[in-house]
Design a protein around this motif. Structure first.
Motif, short mmCIF file in Angstrom:
data_model
loop_
_atom_site.label_atom_id
_atom_site.label_comp_id
_atom_site.label_asym_id
_atom_site.label_seq_id
_atom_site.Cartn_x
_atom_site.Cartn_y
_atom_site.Cartn_z
N GLY A 11 0.83 -1.20 0.00
CA GLY A 11 0.00 0.00 0.00
C GLY A 11 0.86 1.25 0.00
N LEU A 12 0.30 2.34 -0.49
CA LEU A 12 1.06 3.59 -0.62
C LEU A 12 0.76 4.58 0.50
N GLY A 13 0.08 4.12 1.54
CA GLY A 13 -0.28 5.03 2.63
C GLY A 13 0.91 5.70 3.28
N GLY A 14 2.02 4.97 3.40
CA GLY A 14 3.21 5.56 4.00
C GLY A 14 3.81 6.68 3.18
N LEU A 15 3.53 6.68 1.88
CA LEU A 15 4.01 7.75 1.00
C LEU A 15 3.00 8.88 0.86
N LEU A 16 1.74 8.49 0.76
CA LEU A 16 0.72 9.47 0.40
C LEU A 16 -0.12 9.96 1.57
N GLY A 17 -0.09 9.23 2.68
CA GLY A 17 -0.94 9.63 3.79
C GLY A 17 -2.41 9.53 3.40
N ASP A 18 -3.20 10.49 3.81
CA ASP A 18 -4.63 10.51 3.51
C ASP A 18 -4.84 11.16 2.15
N CYS A 19 -4.62 10.38 1.10
CA CYS A 19 -4.66 10.91 -0.27
C CYS A 19 -6.09 10.96 -0.79
N PRO A 20 -6.49 12.06 -1.47
CA PRO A 20 -7.84 12.12 -2.05
C PRO A 20 -8.05 11.00 -3.06
N ASN A 21 -9.28 10.53 -3.16
CA ASN A 21 -9.63 9.50 -4.12
C ASN A 21 -9.46 10.01 -5.54
N ILE A 22 -9.04 9.14 -6.44
CA ILE A 22 -8.80 9.53 -7.84
C ILE A 22 -10.05 10.11 -8.48
N GLY A 23 -11.23 9.65 -8.05
CA GLY A 23 -12.47 10.13 -8.63
C GLY A 23 -12.76 11.59 -8.36
N THR A 24 -12.09 12.16 -7.37
CA THR A 24 -12.31 13.57 -7.04
C THR A 24 -11.43 14.50 -7.87
N CYS A 25 -10.51 13.91 -8.63
CA CYS A 25 -9.54 14.72 -9.40
C CYS A 25 -10.06 14.95 -10.82
N ARG A 26 -10.20 16.18 -11.19
CA ARG A 26 -10.73 16.53 -12.51
C ARG A 26 -9.75 16.19 -13.62
N LYS A 27 -8.47 16.48 -13.40
CA LYS A 27 -7.47 16.25 -14.45
C LYS A 27 -6.16 15.82 -13.82
N TYR A 28 -5.54 14.79 -14.38
CA TYR A 28 -4.25 14.35 -13.88
C TYR A 28 -3.36 13.83 -15.01
N LEU A 29 -3.51 14.41 -16.18
CA LEU A 29 -2.68 14.03 -17.32
C LEU A 29 -2.38 15.27 -18.15
N TYR A 30 -1.10 15.46 -18.46
CA TYR A 30 -0.69 16.54 -19.35
C TYR A 30 -0.40 15.96 -20.72
N THR A 31 -0.58 16.77 -21.75
CA THR A 31 -0.49 16.25 -23.12
C THR A 31 0.81 16.65 -23.79
N PRO A 32 1.36 15.75 -24.58
CA PRO A 32 2.49 16.11 -25.44
C PRO A 32 2.01 17.04 -26.56
N THR A 33 2.94 17.59 -27.31
CA THR A 33 2.60 18.44 -28.45
C THR A 33 2.03 17.60 -29.59
N LEU A 34 0.94 18.05 -30.19
CA LEU A 34 0.30 17.30 -31.26
C LEU A 34 1.04 17.48 -32.57
N ASN A 35 1.22 16.39 -33.28
CA ASN A 35 1.82 16.39 -34.62
C ASN A 35 1.09 17.40 -35.50
N ASN A 36 1.84 18.23 -36.22
CA ASN A 36 1.24 19.30 -37.03
C ASN A 36 0.27 18.78 -38.07
N ASP A 37 0.58 17.62 -38.68
CA ASP A 37 -0.30 17.06 -39.71
C ASP A 37 -1.66 16.71 -39.12
#
Length: 321
Positions: free
Chosen positions: A124-150
């Motif tokens: 478990g990751l509790g020792g690293l994260l403590g009381d971490c919010p549930n993933i479902g509460t997070c609106r965005k957690y991914l950043y995008t690479p640059t899109l191919n011009n074509d």
């Protein structure tokens, strides 16, 4: 209490949907411990996605297709001399557990338990994260690479865009081609641009069939034309994504793009509430729904009508407007 400055090795090799979901944990580790130096070890196929994340400091690429077990052993030897303080195993499979056991890293966390009792010092990751919010509460957690011009040039300004993930890892997880044709026929008169997204021979053939039946006025076929990093960047341009249980569905959810999810033999991987928090879910009517069978004589996603999916999208688009 963990000291602030630590070198962390984060293990998640594959697959696409799992990489995306694991990214939430990587983000939260760095948020909790901003002084940590986080290195992510992943399959070279996904390195572009991982490298685009601002909480990832370094990436170790394992080219599994080209180097296989030889590459695995070479990286393990290097890791043993890189001075990592913490290992985070997001797989807890035989391969990742063996890597953890032999890594020489003193503190080794596994996301969940597995039958390698000595491989990890913490379950478990509790020792690293403590009381971490549930993933479902997070609106965005991914950043995008640059899109191919074509590919970027295909995204017309001023038009709402629907991403249609027409493939899936198994036939029973795919919405039938005839349903996609019905859907595109209904939606084509609405003025929305529809992007057929996917890869693989089955998707290529399905896309060609859809285009031949519906035409290409508002249906844009990019199947087989985008790398995985371009797929992420293209998905970020969509107003809504329609998908079965695929990596693209999880990409859209992680980007905060509304999702219409289609489910039959499987259930949402991180729970229904996680997906419902940013979209709509439709399920087949089979009494064995969620059976997890990869092969079945019944194509259960056939139960979900195109008109119902379209009504759902109009509801979502209306909410966005």
């Amino acid at each position: 209490m963990l000291e602030d400055k630590k070198k962390v090795l984060f293990l998640r090799f594959s697959s696409l949907g799992d990489i995306v979901i694991a990214n939430y944990s990587a983000m939260m580790i760095k948020k909790k411990h901003p002084a940590f130096h986080l290195t992510w070890m992943t399959d070279a196929l996904y390195a572009g996605i991982v490298r685009a994340q601002p909480w990832v400091d370094d990436v170790i690429e394992w080219d599994r297709k080209r180097t296989g077990n030889r590459g695995y052993c070479e990286i393990l030897r290097k890791v043993r001399h890189m001075g990592f303080d913490i290992l985070v195993d997001m797989h807890a499979t035989d391969r990742s557990s063996l890597f953890s056991l032999l890594s020489g890293i003193p503190k080794r966390y596994a996301e969940h338990g597995y039958n390698w009792p000595l491989a990890h010092t913490n379950i478990g990751l509790g020792g690293l994260l403590g009381d971490c919010p549930n993933i479902g509460t997070c609106r965005k957690y991914l950043y995008t690479p640059t899109l191919n011009n074509d590919i970027a040039g295909l995204c017309r300004k001023g038009y709402k865009k629907l991403g249609l993930a027409i493939g899936a890892s198994s036939v029973v997880k795919r919405w039938p081609v005839r349903r996609w044709i019905e859907f595109c026929s209904i939606a084509s008169d609405s003025g929305y641009d529809m992007f057929l997204i996917g890869n693989g021979q089955d998707e290529l053939e399905a896309a060609e069939t859809i285009i031949s039946e519906v035409g290409s006025r508002h249906v844009i076929n990019v199947v087989g034309r985008t790398s995985i990093t371009d797929t992420v960047a293209l998905t970020a341009q969509m107003n809504v994504v329609v998908a079965g249980d695929t990596g693209i569905m999880h990409i859209a959810r992680a980007l905060g793009i509304p999702v219409v999810g289609l489910f039959g033999p499987n259930q949402p991987m991180v729970g229904e509430e996680y997906m419902k928090s940013i979209g709509l879910l439709y399920f087949c009517e089979c009494p064995d729904r969620g059976c997890q069978k990869k092969e079945c004589s019944r194509q259960c996603l056939e139960d979900i009508p195109a008109s119902v999916v379209w009504d759902g999208i109009r509801k979502i688009i209306g909410g966005i407007d």
